[in-house]
Motif scaffolding. Structure first.
Motif, PDB file in Angstrom:
ATOM      1  N   GLY A  43      36.622  57.905  40.637  1.00  0.00           N
ATOM      2  CA  GLY A  43      35.793  57.235  39.627  1.00  0.00           C
ATOM      3  C   GLY A  43      36.603  56.272  38.784  1.00  0.00           C
ATOM      4  O   GLY A  43      36.156  55.156  38.486  1.00  0.00           O
ATOM      5  N   LEU A  44      37.794  56.683  38.407  1.00  0.00           N
ATOM      6  CA  LEU A  44      38.669  55.827  37.613  1.00  0.00           C
ATOM      7  C   LEU A  44      39.065  54.583  38.398  1.00  0.00           C
ATOM      8  O   LEU A  44      39.029  53.465  37.880  1.00  0.00           O
ATOM      9  N   LEU A  45      39.417  54.769  39.658  1.00  0.00           N
ATOM     10  CA  LEU A  45      39.768  53.631  40.507  1.00  0.00           C
ATOM     11  C   LEU A  45      38.588  52.695  40.693  1.00  0.00           C
ATOM     12  O   LEU A  45      38.745  51.470  40.680  1.00  0.00           O
ATOM     13  N   GLN A  46      37.398  53.273  40.855  1.00  0.00           N
ATOM     14  CA  GLN A  46      36.197  52.448  41.014  1.00  0.00           C
ATOM     15  C   GLN A  46      35.931  51.643  39.744  1.00  0.00           C
ATOM     16  O   GLN A  46      35.565  50.471  39.806  1.00  0.00           O
ATOM     17  N   GLN A  47      36.136  52.259  38.605  1.00  0.00           N
ATOM     18  CA  GLN A  47      35.941  51.582  37.327  1.00  0.00           C
ATOM     19  C   GLN A  47      36.928  50.413  37.190  1.00  0.00           C
ATOM     20  O   GLN A  47      36.542  49.317  36.776  1.00  0.00           O
ATOM     21  N   GLN A  48      38.184  50.650  37.539  1.00  0.00           N
ATOM     22  CA  GLN A  48      39.185  49.590  37.478  1.00  0.00           C
ATOM     23  C   GLN A  48      38.857  48.470  38.454  1.00  0.00           C
ATOM     24  O   GLN A  48      39.011  47.291  38.131  1.00  0.00           O
ATOM     25  N   LEU A  49      38.387  48.829  39.627  1.00  0.00           N
ATOM     26  CA  LEU A  49      38.007  47.832  40.621  1.00  0.00           C
ATOM     27  C   LEU A  49      36.841  46.984  40.122  1.00  0.00           C
ATOM     28  O   LEU A  49      36.845  45.755  40.260  1.00  0.00           O
ATOM     29  N   ASP A  50      35.855  47.635  39.517  1.00  0.00           N
ATOM     30  CA  ASP A  50      34.718  46.906  38.957  1.00  0.00           C
ATOM     31  C   ASP A  50      35.162  45.958  37.851  1.00  0.00           C
ATOM     32  O   ASP A  50      34.687  44.816  37.763  1.00  0.00           O
ATOM     33  N   GLU A  51      36.071  46.430  37.019  1.00  0.00           N
ATOM     34  CA  GLU A  51      36.577  45.590  35.934  1.00  0.00           C
ATOM     35  C   GLU A  51      37.317  44.368  36.490  1.00  0.00           C
ATOM     36  O   GLU A  51      37.110  43.248  36.033  1.00  0.00           O
ATOM     37  N   LEU A  52      38.143  44.594  37.500  1.00  0.00           N
ATOM     38  CA  LEU A  52      38.862  43.481  38.122  1.00  0.00           C
ATOM     39  C   LEU A  52      37.901  42.493  38.776  1.00  0.00           C
ATOM     40  O   LEU A  52      38.088  41.276  38.688  1.00  0.00           O
ATOM     41  N   LEU A  53      36.876  43.028  39.423  1.00  0.00           N
ATOM     42  CA  LEU A  53      35.891  42.161  40.063  1.00  0.00           C
ATOM     43  C   LEU A  53      35.167  41.301  39.036  1.00  0.00           C
ATOM     44  O   LEU A  53      34.974  40.099  39.250  1.00  0.00           O
ATOM     45  N   SER A  54      34.796  41.900  37.915  1.00  0.00           N
ATOM     46  CA  SER A  54      34.118  41.122  36.875  1.00  0.00           C
ATOM     47  C   SER A  54      35.044  40.059  36.294  1.00  0.00           C
ATOM     48  O   SER A  54      34.611  38.943  35.997  1.00  0.00           O
ATOM     49  N   ARG A  55      36.340  40.378  36.183  1.00  0.00           N
ATOM     50  CA  ARG A  55      37.293  39.392  35.684  1.00  0.00           C
ATOM     51  C   ARG A  55      37.458  38.236  36.675  1.00  0.00           C
ATOM     52  O   ARG A  55      37.570  37.077  36.282  1.00  0.00           O
ATOM     53  N   VAL A  56      37.475  38.564  37.964  1.00  0.00           N
ATOM     54  CA  VAL A  56      37.590  37.521  38.992  1.00  0.00           C
ATOM     55  C   VAL A  56      36.365  36.605  38.941  1.00  0.00           C
ATOM     56  O   VAL A  56      36.482  35.374  39.000  1.00  0.00           O
ATOM     57  N   ILE A  57      35.192  37.209  38.814  1.00  0.00           N
ATOM     58  CA  ILE A  57      33.956  36.413  38.743  1.00  0.00           C
ATOM     59  C   ILE A  57      33.983  35.507  37.518  1.00  0.00           C
ATOM     60  O   ILE A  57      33.626  34.322  37.594  1.00  0.00           O
ATOM     61  N   GLU A  58      34.416  36.032  36.379  1.00  0.00           N
ATOM     62  CA  GLU A  58      34.508  35.238  35.154  1.00  0.00           C
ATOM     63  C   GLU A  58      35.505  34.104  35.319  1.00  0.00           C
ATOM     64  O   GLU A  58      35.252  32.969  34.904  1.00  0.00           O
ATOM     65  N   ASN A  59      36.644  34.376  35.947  1.00  0.00           N
ATOM     66  CA  ASN A  59      37.637  33.324  36.180  1.00  0.00           C
ATOM     67  C   ASN A  59      37.110  32.249  37.123  1.00  0.00           C
ATOM     68  O   ASN A  59      37.378  31.063  36.932  1.00  0.00           O
ATOM     69  N   GLU A  60      36.366  32.637  38.132  1.00  0.00           N
ATOM     70  CA  GLU A  60      35.762  31.653  39.039  1.00  0.00           C
ATOM     71  C   GLU A  60      34.769  30.770  38.290  1.00  0.00           C
ATOM     72  O   GLU A  60      34.727  29.560  38.484  1.00  0.00           O
ATOM     73  N   ARG A  61      33.976  31.383  37.409  1.00  0.00           N
ATOM     74  CA  ARG A  61      33.006  30.619  36.618  1.00  0.00           C
ATOM     75  C   ARG A  61      33.732  29.615  35.722  1.00  0.00           C
ATOM     76  O   ARG A  61      33.361  28.443  35.652  1.00  0.00           O
ATOM     77  N   ARG A  62      34.798  30.069  35.064  1.00  0.00           N
ATOM     78  CA  ARG A  62      35.562  29.176  34.195  1.00  0.00           C
ATOM     79  C   ARG A  62      36.210  28.050  34.992  1.00  0.00           C
ATOM     80  O   ARG A  62      36.256  26.908  34.533  1.00  0.00           O
TER      81      ARG A  62
END
Length: 159
Positions: free
Chosen positions: A73-92
């Motif tokens: 669960g912790l790894l999944q949470q970190q993965l989700d957080e990284l994915l959201s950061r990647v998406i935000e960086n792509e948008r920027r």
């Protein structure tokens, strides 16, 4: 359960138990004095490590067996957080790229306007030169050439 008790159950040295905990990153709780306090689940995880170690396989494979749902669960949470950061960086990045393209278009427009002004100046200069050239041709045409006999006589009598 203490480290020494677990070591006796497994038939290994207490330092080996501690080494496995650190090596395989097992989540074992500690008491207020900082000593490991093992639950039955921890003992089972250590037995799995021991079996895998006896079979000759080192750390590979043990980690996947030992990782519990909490860790997943912790790894999944970190993965989700990284994915959201990647998406935000792509948008920027796309936003910045759009701004850069807009800036470049404006700069090209300024260059085109400057070139257009230079072309207009050159066209004006060409028109002036053509007008002067036509005037010179018309002046030459209006001047009639002196008859040949006149130039001959002036040449004879000029001193």
């Amino acid at each position: 359960m203490k480290t020494s008790e677990v070591a006796k159950l497994l038939g290994v040295n207490p330092r080996t138990v501690t080494k496995w905990i650190h090596q395989f990153e097992l989540n074992c709780e500690k008491n207020e004095l900082g000593h490991f306090d093992f639950s039955e689940e921890d003992v089972e995880s250590l037995r799995e490590v021991q079996k895998t170690m006896q079979q000759g396989s080192r750390r590979q494979g043990v980690v996947t067996k030992v990782v519990d749902e909490e860790m997943t669960g912790l790894l999944q949470q970190q993965l989700d957080e990284l994915l959201s950061r990647v998406i935000e960086n792509e948008r920027r990045t796309e936003e910045k790229a759009g701004e850069i393209v807009t800036f470049q278009i404006l700069e090209h427009r300024k260059e085109l306007d400057t070139l257009h002004k230079h072309i207009q100046k050159l066209e004006g200069t060409i028109e002036e030169l053509e007008t002067k050239l036509k005037d010179q041709h018309s002046v030459r045409e209006t001047r009639k050439a002196a008859p040949k006999w006149r130039t001959f006589l002036t040449g004879l009598f000029s001193f």
